[in-house]
Scaffold this active site. Structure first.
Site, PDB file in Angstrom:
ATOM      1  N   ASP A  94      49.580   8.076  53.958  1.00 50.50           N
ATOM      2  CA  ASP A  94      48.492   7.554  53.388  1.00 50.50           C
ATOM      3  C   ASP A  94      48.065   7.801  51.867  1.00 50.50           C
ATOM      4  OD1 ASP A  94      48.039  10.293  53.091  1.00 50.50           O
ATOM      5  OD2 ASP A  94      46.662  10.912  54.592  1.00 50.50           O
ATOM      6  N   ASP A 268      46.670   7.504  64.214  1.00 51.90           N
ATOM      7  CA  ASP A 268      47.305   8.774  63.933  1.00 51.90           C
ATOM      8  C   ASP A 268      45.926   9.855  63.861  1.00 51.90           C
ATOM      9  OD1 ASP A 268      46.411  10.104  60.879  1.00 51.90           O
ATOM     10  OD2 ASP A 268      45.836   7.869  61.075  1.00 51.90           O
TER      11      ASP A 268
END
Length: 375
Positions: A94, A268
């Site tokens: 990320d 996620d």
């Protein structure tokens, strides 16, 4: 050559669910998929071998945390994140945006980027869209995220609009800075809070930039579930069919099923690993707090229907004892089970899409788990 290739295999006839194959430099991923979170280049308490055994094909790691410790340069010297952590399957990183924006009083946003203080030692740092790409290029992840501003919930329209504009500008800058397009795919992140027109505009403008995949960010931050589902529904409508779609930070069983129904391919969340460490596990009949007194003499597995390593070998009574004695093995066994439960759930979801039975599967799963079918 593009770093990733998404193939749409089948669409569900009654929902927006999709069955797909995502090819990455480190293996093929069947979608929809759940990605365990390995914030600090480790999924807490799990070895890479154990992750493979439970069927994980891709994991997530965190740019912000790895930049601060041990530092992206060290990981680059090690040969990249895959070598550093001994994981030869796919990795998604990320952008660190969510972590930086969670710092609140410790950060300052400008159009250039974000100045923030480290949560570890208070040192000052500055993230620009270019810097975030440079860090992820050094990490060598298969899939990278653009730097985005994650607006809080609730937030007024003007703030969210400015935030969305910034996210789009940063996406453009990040895309220009990305050097390793043949080995790393950069996703654009759709923001816009809970405002439908802003979500639509952000999605359309990012699609015009032609990213290899798209993330839906800024959800699961406190808004009601029905609002989140509506925004996901609306957003996927404007995303291309031939690119993967990733709903960030979402991972409870009901959210996974509802997200898939709305056309999402990737998820996620730290939820399964975090609650495992606190003694809570998923079962086919709902959540179970294994450290509670009723399980002191319960010699059945966590879930009679589960065939994970934990359920094949240990009882609720034993695992409760480990938690009460503060033994490390408690968290390990609960984590193995929770991640296996979600990975198996995704497998069952994929099979249901294959058979055009996703809505029936949802009904059965929700009833048994104890969810209300409100959505």
């Amino acid at each position: 050559m593009a770093a990733i290739k998404y193939r749409l295999i089948k669409k569900d006839s009654r929902t927006n669910a999709r069955l797909g194959i995502l090819e990455t430099p480190h293996g093929i991923i069947e979608t929809p998929v759940f990605m365990p979170v390995g914030t600090q280049a480790t999924v807490k308490s799990m070895t890479p071998e154990e992750l493979k055994e439970i069927g994980a094909t891709i994991i997530l790691s965190n740019t912000y945390h790895l930049y601060l410790r041990p530092g992206h340069k060290i990981i680059e010297k090690a040969g990249g994140l895959h070598k550093f952590m001994n994981w030869d399957r796919a990795i998604l990183t990320d952008s660190g945006g969510f972590q930086v924006f969670s710092l609140n009083s410790l950060r300052k946003i400008t159009e250039d980027g974000v100045e923030f203080r480290s949560h570890i030692d208070g040192s000052r740092h500055f993230f620009t869209p270019e810097k975030v790409i440079e860090i992820q290029n050094a990490l060598g992840s298969d899939i990278m995220m653009s730097f985005d501003e994650c607006a809080p919930y609730p937030a007024d329209y003007d703030y969210v609009k400015k935030s969305m504009e910034l996210t789009i500008k940063w996406a453009e800058r990040g895309k220009r800075a990305h050097k390793n397009t043949e080995k790393q795919a950069l996703f654009g992140i759709v923001q816009g809070g809970t405002y439908e027109d802003l979500r639509k505009e952000c999605a359309q403008r990012l699609v015009d930039m032609d990213f290899p995949g798209y993330s839906i960010g800024g959800l699961s931050v406190g808004e009601p579930k029905n609002v989140m589902y509506d925004i996901v529904d609306l957003t996927t409508e404007y995303l291309p069919e031939d690119k993967p779609r990733y709903l960030m930070g979402v991972g409870s069983p009901d959210d996974l099923i509802e997200g898939v129904i709305r056309g999402v391919d990737m998820f996620d969340c730290v939820l399964p690993t975090r609650i495992a460490r606190n003694g809570t596990v998923f079962t086919s009949k709902g959540k179970l707090i294994v450290r509670d007194a009723p399980y002191a003499e319960d010699f059945s597995p966590l879930d009679e229907e589960c065939d994970c390593y934990t359920c094949r070998n240990y009882s609720r009574a034993y695992i409760r004892h480990l938690f009460k004695a503060n033994e490390i093995l408690a968290a390990r066994l609960a984590t193995i089970h929770n991640l296996y439960f979600l990975i198996k759930l995704m497998e069952r979801i994929r099979e249901a899409i294959r058979q055009d039975r996703l809505l029936e599967f949802k009904k059965q799963f929700f009833k048994k788990y104890g969810y209300k079918e409100e959505y």
